[in-house]
Design an enzyme around this catalytic site. Structure first.
Site, PDB file in Angstrom:
ATOM      1  CD  GLU A  20      17.343 -20.183 -32.426  1.00 28.74           C
ATOM      2  OE1 GLU A  20      16.725 -19.556 -32.884  1.00 28.74           O
ATOM      3  OE2 GLU A  20      17.547 -20.937 -31.764  1.00 28.74           O
ATOM      4  CG  ASP A  21      21.110 -20.232 -36.381  1.00 27.12           C
ATOM      5  OD1 ASP A  21      20.602 -20.781 -35.504  1.00 27.12           O
ATOM      6  OD2 ASP A  21      20.534 -20.050 -37.571  1.00 27.12           O
TER       7      ASP A  21
END
Ligand code: MN
Length: 730
Positions: A81-82
């Site tokens: 996600e990051d």
């Protein structure tokens, strides 16, 4: 379960090795460095390096004694996600199991909870459980959320509120449902702290202020209970403790009072060796202090859905106060603390206990949602789908709709609103246009595409899964059918009346209309038209009711003078209609008047279409008929031949055959014989010759169906001198 350990690679490794000595620590170390590399340069809102967060989450999972894949997932859970890491990379380095888990956690993180309505929250909880097919995904997510809640004070106020509310609505109940009470308790208290800081700090202060008093009380009552247990040779430990702040808050809210009495915040827990001792201990307590009626609960005989077991009772204490007491075994205590997590603990050299309690546990967990189909399947795969029968999808505004498995855009549209369903032509799923037959997946966001000209059709019933959508479509079709029948009936009624110099208006004026409606046990004139249109009441029956007998006879006498009497015409028409009705089924319309078009005279076996014709019911054409093609598509209805029709031969259909042949003597007779030999009657025949010694013959024959006609055609074609044979269509 708060701890003083600092989360580092070493503390994680040590914790894992303490319960799982054979663990592949290399892989864990690799995952740590992989995540550290991926998050390099990123900071938490607190200003700390980002890596602190996944490290804390992984340590938490190790403390829950979960398997290695879960702990590695804890380390990697935010990388996709990051950071720039892909699922493929994770799969390559750590295997598909870990990649699936990270994928699951990533998906859950993308869901943002938008309203706090009770029902909505329940849908969200179910959706999250449904999406996380592997229960370990939920455990990682809970550890993630717990760490985020513990460090929430670094976020701005509005974010704190939103995350705390979501945690209270979604994640604390999930922790409770999974039986992990310490996570539930800690999450709830953290939520209270951020949602109602004033209440939280006031309560915390009061609980702290009463600490000395509480300890004295616990010592006193606990001491008495301990002695009594010993007296009856029961070995158990008695613990008194303050309830967690959120439960005190809820209690105050429920009773709408401020707390000021000590016992409001206290509960005792007695842990004994086995179940028999639980009941013995209960007896001892009830003999010592008077029980409060209606407060005893036996969760040992009837465990909660999350497998929680315990005896609960409330007694009147030494000062006339109510004292809450829980009695349980050591094992029950462990389940109450760790819930489902207890079942993935490393035992006897492997994970996932063979224990049949595991099966029982899952079965009980699932009691609140139907039965588990094959418990062994679950044990094999550690995969769990609590809601296999449902999908959970979003409206564009973020509301969750629960639909049955296999549901499509129409089910969704009908779940939003009946009118949205009726006008639905398709949908955008996650921004992409999909057809009506598309199947929805949990987590999809659906936007319905509507068109004002759309109307439901019978085919839709095959596309929908939800009973709501089915019922709405059926109701629409039925209403449409009624409307058509009413139109038709009204037209027939007006025409029929005209024959006897009457109008609807004149009947209404004379009150005959009302009498007529009552005579047929109906409510309104529309009901009468519907009955007439469906053919449930005949026009003849109505005429008999309103026209005096002598007038009827007079009319008949007049009629006889003419070519054909009216009654005879009516009879013939009725007979033709009933023949047609036997032969044809009209989709969505029962009992409607049916006639065959004269232009193309359809034969059983022909492909056919029907058109609603005002005043004449449904007219059936062959599909190829030019008139049919010109007809208004809006009036088109689906028709088909009844299967039994050609066998019972109830309907003879007239059809014309044109034969071109050499003009040879005796050929007409030969052709007639050929037709008759097929069992077909010739109603009439005409012949005309041409200048170039050819002959045109036109036969009007009566056939049962298309196959009999084809037989006749091929019999004729075989005749010497015959050039062509064709069916006449206008
Ligand atoms: Mn995270």
């Amino acid at each position: 379960m708060s701890r003083n350990k600092t989360a580092t690679l070493k503390t994680i490794t040590d914790t894992v090795l303490s319960y799982y000595p054979d663990a592949k620590i290399d892989l864990l170390t690799k995952a740590y460095h992989f995540a550290d590399e991926a998050h390099r340069g990123q900071l938490r809102s607190s200003g700390d390096p980002y890596m602190i967060h996944p490290t804390e989450v992984a340590l938490q999972l190790a403390e829950l004694k979960l398997d290695l894949a879960s702990i590695i997932t804890g380390l990697l859970h935010d990388t996709v996600e990051d950071t720039g890491v892909t699922r493929e990379q994770i799969e390559k380095d750590f295997g598909a199991d870990v990649a699936d888990l990270v994928d699951g956690v990533t998906k859950l993180s993308k869901i943002t909870f938008r309203t706090s309505e009770e029902k909505q929250a329940e849908n969200f909880r179910k959706m999250i459980l449904a999406m996380a097919k592997d229960i370990r995904v939920i455990l990682v997510k809970l550890a993630d959320r717990l760490n985020n809640m513990r460090t929430l004070e670094h976020l701005p106020q509005h974010k704190r509120q939103a995350i705390a509310q979501e945690t209270l609505d979604i994640y604390a109940p999930i922790a409770n449902r999974l039986g992990i009470s310490w996570i539930k308790i800690e999450l709830e208290d953290l939520c209270l702290r951020h949602l109602h800081p004033d209440v939280y700090y006031k309560l915390a202060q009061k609980v702290a202020m009463k600490k000395a008093e509480r300890e004295r009380y616990i010592e006193e009552v606990g001491g008495i209970l301990n002695e009594k247990l010993k007296e009856y040779e029961l070995h158990g430990s008695v613990m008194g403790r303050a309830k967690h702040l959120y439960s005190i808050f809820k209690k105050m809210e429920r009773r709408n009072v401020d707390f000021d009495q000590l016992y409001d915040i206290l509960a005792f827990r007695i842990v004994v060796d086995n179940i028999t001792e639980c009941y013995k201990a209960l007896g001892v307590i009830h003999a010592t202090y008077k029980p409060v009626p209606g407060r005893f609960k036996d969760y040992i005989a009837m465990p909660k859905a999350n497998n929680y077991q315990s005896l609960h009772t409330t007694v009147i204490g030494p000062y006339g106060e109510r004292v809450e007491i829980q009695i349980r075994t050591q094992e029950m205590q462990q389940v109450a603390e760790s819930g489902i997590a207890a079942h993935w603990r490393y035992k006897e050299g492997r994970f996932s206990s063979s224990a049949k309690d595991n099966v029982e546990w899952v079965q009980r967990l699932l009691e609140w949602h139907k039965e588990l189909k094959d418990p062994n399947e679950f044990l094999d795969t550690v995969k769990i789908d609590l809601f296999a029968e449902d999908v959970f999808v979003f409206t564009p505004r973020g509301e969750v709709k629960q639909l049955p498995h296999g549901a499509g855009p129409l089910d969704f549209a009908y779940a939003v609103h009946t009118d949205v369903g009726h006008k639905c032509v398709g949908a955008k799923v996650n921004g992409k246009i999909v057809p009506l037959k598309h199947r929805l997946q949990s987590g999809d966001t659906i936007e319905v595409v509507t068109s004002p000209s759309q109307t439901p059709s019978k085919d839709w019933l095959k596309l929908v899964k939800s009973s709501r959508a089915k019922a709405k479509i059926r109701a629409f079709i039925k209403e449409q059918e009624r409307n058509r029948a009413a139109d038709l009936g009204e037209e027939m009624f007006e025409k029929g009346l005209r024959q006897y110099e009457r109008t609807v208006k004149s009947l209404e004026k004379s009150g005959e209309m009302q009498k007529l409606i009552q005579r047929f046990s109906l409510q309104t004139s529309r009901d009468l038209y519907v009955a007439l249109g469906y053919g449930r009441i005949s026009m003849e029956a109505i005429i008999t009711e309103i026209v005096p007998k002598e007038d009827l006879e007079k009319k008949q006498a007049e009629g006889r003078a003419e070519d054909e009497s009216f009654m005879k015409r009516v009879f013939k028409a009725a007979q033709r209609r009933s023949e047609a009705r036997n032969a044809i089924t009209v989709a969505n319309l029962d009992d409607i008047l049916i006639r065959f078009a004269r232009c193309c005279t359809p034969l059983p076996g022909d492909s056919i279409v029907g058109f609603i014709t005002r005043g004449r019911g449904v007219t059936v054409h062959t599909a190829a008929c030019s008139k049919a093609i010109d007809n208004d598509a809006e009036r088109r209805v689906e028709v088909r031949w009844n299967a039994a029709i050609s066998e019972n031969k109830a309907v003879k259909r007239h059809v014309q055959i044109r034969v071109l042949s050499q003009d040879e003597p005796g050929l007409l007779a030969e052709m007639s014989t050929a037709i008759s030999s097929c069992g077909v009657n010739i109603a009439s025949a005409q012949i005309r010759t041409t200048k170039d010694k050819k002959a045109w013959a036109l036969f009007d024959v009566e056939v049962n169906d298309i196959s009999q006609l084809q037989k006749v055609q091929s019999a004729l074609e075989k005749k010497r001198g015959v050039i062509s044979v064709e069916r006449v269509r206008s």
